[in-house]
Motif scaffolding. Sequence first.
Motif, PDB file in Angstrom:
ATOM      1  N   MET A   1       0.888  -1.323  -0.193  1.00  0.00           N
ATOM      2  CA  MET A   1       0.039   0.136  -0.112  1.00  0.00           C
ATOM      3  C   MET A   1       1.009   1.345  -0.528  1.00  0.00           C
ATOM      4  O   MET A   1       1.749   1.343   0.500  1.00  0.00           O
ATOM      5  CB  MET A   1      -0.747  -0.215   0.989  1.00  0.00           C
ATOM      6  N   THR A   2       0.719   1.971  -0.484  1.00  0.00           N
ATOM      7  CA  THR A   2       1.609   3.174  -1.064  1.00  0.00           C
ATOM      8  C   THR A   2       0.401   5.075  -0.163  1.00  0.00           C
ATOM      9  O   THR A   2       1.558   5.925  -0.038  1.00  0.00           O
ATOM     10  CB  THR A   2       1.731   3.240  -2.169  1.00  0.00           C
ATOM     11  N   SER A   3      -0.579   4.362  -0.435  1.00  0.00           N
ATOM     12  CA  SER A   3      -1.417   5.317  -0.148  1.00  0.00           C
ATOM     13  C   SER A   3      -2.422   4.802   0.700  1.00  0.00           C
ATOM     14  O   SER A   3      -3.016   3.787   1.143  1.00  0.00           O
ATOM     15  CB  SER A   3      -2.064   6.494  -0.820  1.00  0.00           C
ATOM     16  N   THR A   4      -3.189   5.851   1.940  1.00  0.00           N
ATOM     17  CA  THR A   4      -4.383   5.412   2.522  1.00  0.00           C
ATOM     18  C   THR A   4      -4.744   6.831   3.158  1.00  0.00           C
ATOM     19  O   THR A   4      -4.027   7.791   3.122  1.00  0.00           O
ATOM     20  CB  THR A   4      -3.858   5.092   3.573  1.00  0.00           C
ATOM     21  N   CYS A   5      -5.993   7.023   2.981  1.00  0.00           N
ATOM     22  CA  CYS A   5      -7.135   7.743   3.563  1.00  0.00           C
ATOM     23  C   CYS A   5      -8.171   7.624   4.662  1.00  0.00           C
ATOM     24  O   CYS A   5      -8.737   6.821   4.488  1.00  0.00           O
ATOM     25  CB  CYS A   5      -8.120   7.918   2.668  1.00  0.00           C
ATOM     26  N   THR A   6      -8.332   8.097   5.087  1.00  0.00           N
ATOM     27  CA  THR A   6      -9.284   8.356   6.530  1.00  0.00           C
ATOM     28  C   THR A   6      -9.832   9.328   6.493  1.00  0.00           C
ATOM     29  O   THR A   6      -9.229  10.714   6.533  1.00  0.00           O
ATOM     30  CB  THR A   6      -9.324   7.947   7.759  1.00  0.00           C
ATOM     31  N   PHE A   7     -11.237   8.897   6.962  1.00  0.00           N
ATOM     32  CA  PHE A   7     -12.384  10.677   6.597  1.00  0.00           C
ATOM     33  C   PHE A   7     -13.237  10.396   8.707  1.00  0.00           C
ATOM     34  O   PHE A   7     -13.542  11.810   9.237  1.00  0.00           O
ATOM     35  CB  PHE A   7     -13.615  10.164   6.067  1.00  0.00           C
ATOM     36  N   GLU A   8     -12.225  10.047   9.721  1.00  0.00           N
ATOM     37  CA  GLU A   8     -12.344  10.332  10.487  1.00  0.00           C
ATOM     38  C   GLU A   8     -12.133  11.523  11.206  1.00  0.00           C
ATOM     39  O   GLU A   8     -10.902  12.078  11.060  1.00  0.00           O
ATOM     40  CB  GLU A   8     -11.920   8.923  11.486  1.00  0.00           C
ATOM     41  N   VAL A  51      -7.604  12.704   7.399  1.00  0.00           N
ATOM     42  CA  VAL A  51      -6.299  12.598   6.921  1.00  0.00           C
ATOM     43  C   VAL A  51      -6.011  11.870   5.384  1.00  0.00           C
ATOM     44  O   VAL A  51      -6.814  10.527   4.888  1.00  0.00           O
ATOM     45  CB  VAL A  51      -5.358  11.679   7.246  1.00  0.00           C
ATOM     46  N   VAL A  52      -4.691  11.946   4.612  1.00  0.00           N
ATOM     47  CA  VAL A  52      -3.823  11.309   3.513  1.00  0.00           C
ATOM     48  C   VAL A  52      -3.103  11.304   3.640  1.00  0.00           C
ATOM     49  O   VAL A  52      -2.415  12.058   4.152  1.00  0.00           O
ATOM     50  CB  VAL A  52      -4.530  11.961   2.156  1.00  0.00           C
ATOM     51  N   ALA A  53      -2.176   9.677   3.664  1.00  0.00           N
ATOM     52  CA  ALA A  53      -0.854   9.386   4.096  1.00  0.00           C
ATOM     53  C   ALA A  53      -0.396   8.833   3.072  1.00  0.00           C
ATOM     54  O   ALA A  53      -1.096   7.724   2.642  1.00  0.00           O
ATOM     55  CB  ALA A  53      -0.256   9.155   5.696  1.00  0.00           C
ATOM     56  N   SER A  54       0.782   9.060   2.471  1.00  0.00           N
ATOM     57  CA  SER A  54       1.037   8.524   1.994  1.00  0.00           C
ATOM     58  C   SER A  54       2.815   8.570   1.003  1.00  0.00           C
ATOM     59  O   SER A  54       3.217   9.326   1.924  1.00  0.00           O
ATOM     60  CB  SER A  54       0.601   9.285   0.376  1.00  0.00           C
ATOM     61  N   LEU A  55       3.197   7.366   0.066  1.00  0.00           N
ATOM     62  CA  LEU A  55       4.674   6.798   0.510  1.00  0.00           C
ATOM     63  C   LEU A  55       5.679   8.100  -0.162  1.00  0.00           C
ATOM     64  O   LEU A  55       6.576   7.972  -0.139  1.00  0.00           O
ATOM     65  CB  LEU A  55       5.329   5.666   0.616  1.00  0.00           C
ATOM     66  N   CYS A  56       5.573   8.328  -0.988  1.00  0.00           N
ATOM     67  CA  CYS A  56       5.555   9.810  -2.260  1.00  0.00           C
ATOM     68  C   CYS A  56       5.059  10.989  -2.567  1.00  0.00           C
ATOM     69  O   CYS A  56       3.332  10.694  -2.630  1.00  0.00           O
ATOM     70  CB  CYS A  56       6.867   9.138  -3.186  1.00  0.00           C
ATOM     71  N   ASN A  57       5.194  11.626  -2.995  1.00  0.00           N
ATOM     72  CA  ASN A  57       4.802  12.513  -3.560  1.00  0.00           C
ATOM     73  C   ASN A  57       3.699  12.967  -4.234  1.00  0.00           C
ATOM     74  O   ASN A  57       2.705  12.856  -4.402  1.00  0.00           O
ATOM     75  CB  ASN A  57       5.521  14.085  -3.460  1.00  0.00           C
ATOM     76  N   GLU A  58       4.639  11.831  -5.475  1.00  0.00           N
ATOM     77  CA  GLU A  58       3.481  11.278  -6.545  1.00  0.00           C
ATOM     78  C   GLU A  58       2.257  10.765  -5.944  1.00  0.00           C
ATOM     79  O   GLU A  58       1.105  10.713  -7.164  1.00  0.00           O
ATOM     80  CB  GLU A  58       4.216  10.896  -8.211  1.00  0.00           C
TER      81      GLU A  58
END
Length: 86
Positions: A1-8, A51-58
């Motif tokens: 997984m390279t990105s994850t999102c949560t709407f909490e 929150v959105v978290a990703s391993l790289c800017n792209e």
Amino acid sequence: MTSTCTFEQGQKKWDTAPGEAILDAMGGRLTNVAGERYQYDGNHHKNISGVVASLCNETHATALSAIEGVVAQYVRDTDDPSVRKV
């Protein structure tokens, strides 16, 4: 997984600060769902806008684009004091 999102909306800054520090060190990124970075100073402790978290800017840009339509359907607090405008 390279990105994850949560709407909490119940997350606090101490939930995301350690992960953001690690992601930054690895060249990744953590923002709210509008792509704005969180501020960790002041008296506001909630991450109001998800929150959105990703391993790289792209990958981060791709994730933000992918959720843009979903996010647009919901009212987002544009005066969220927990983010800094970039």
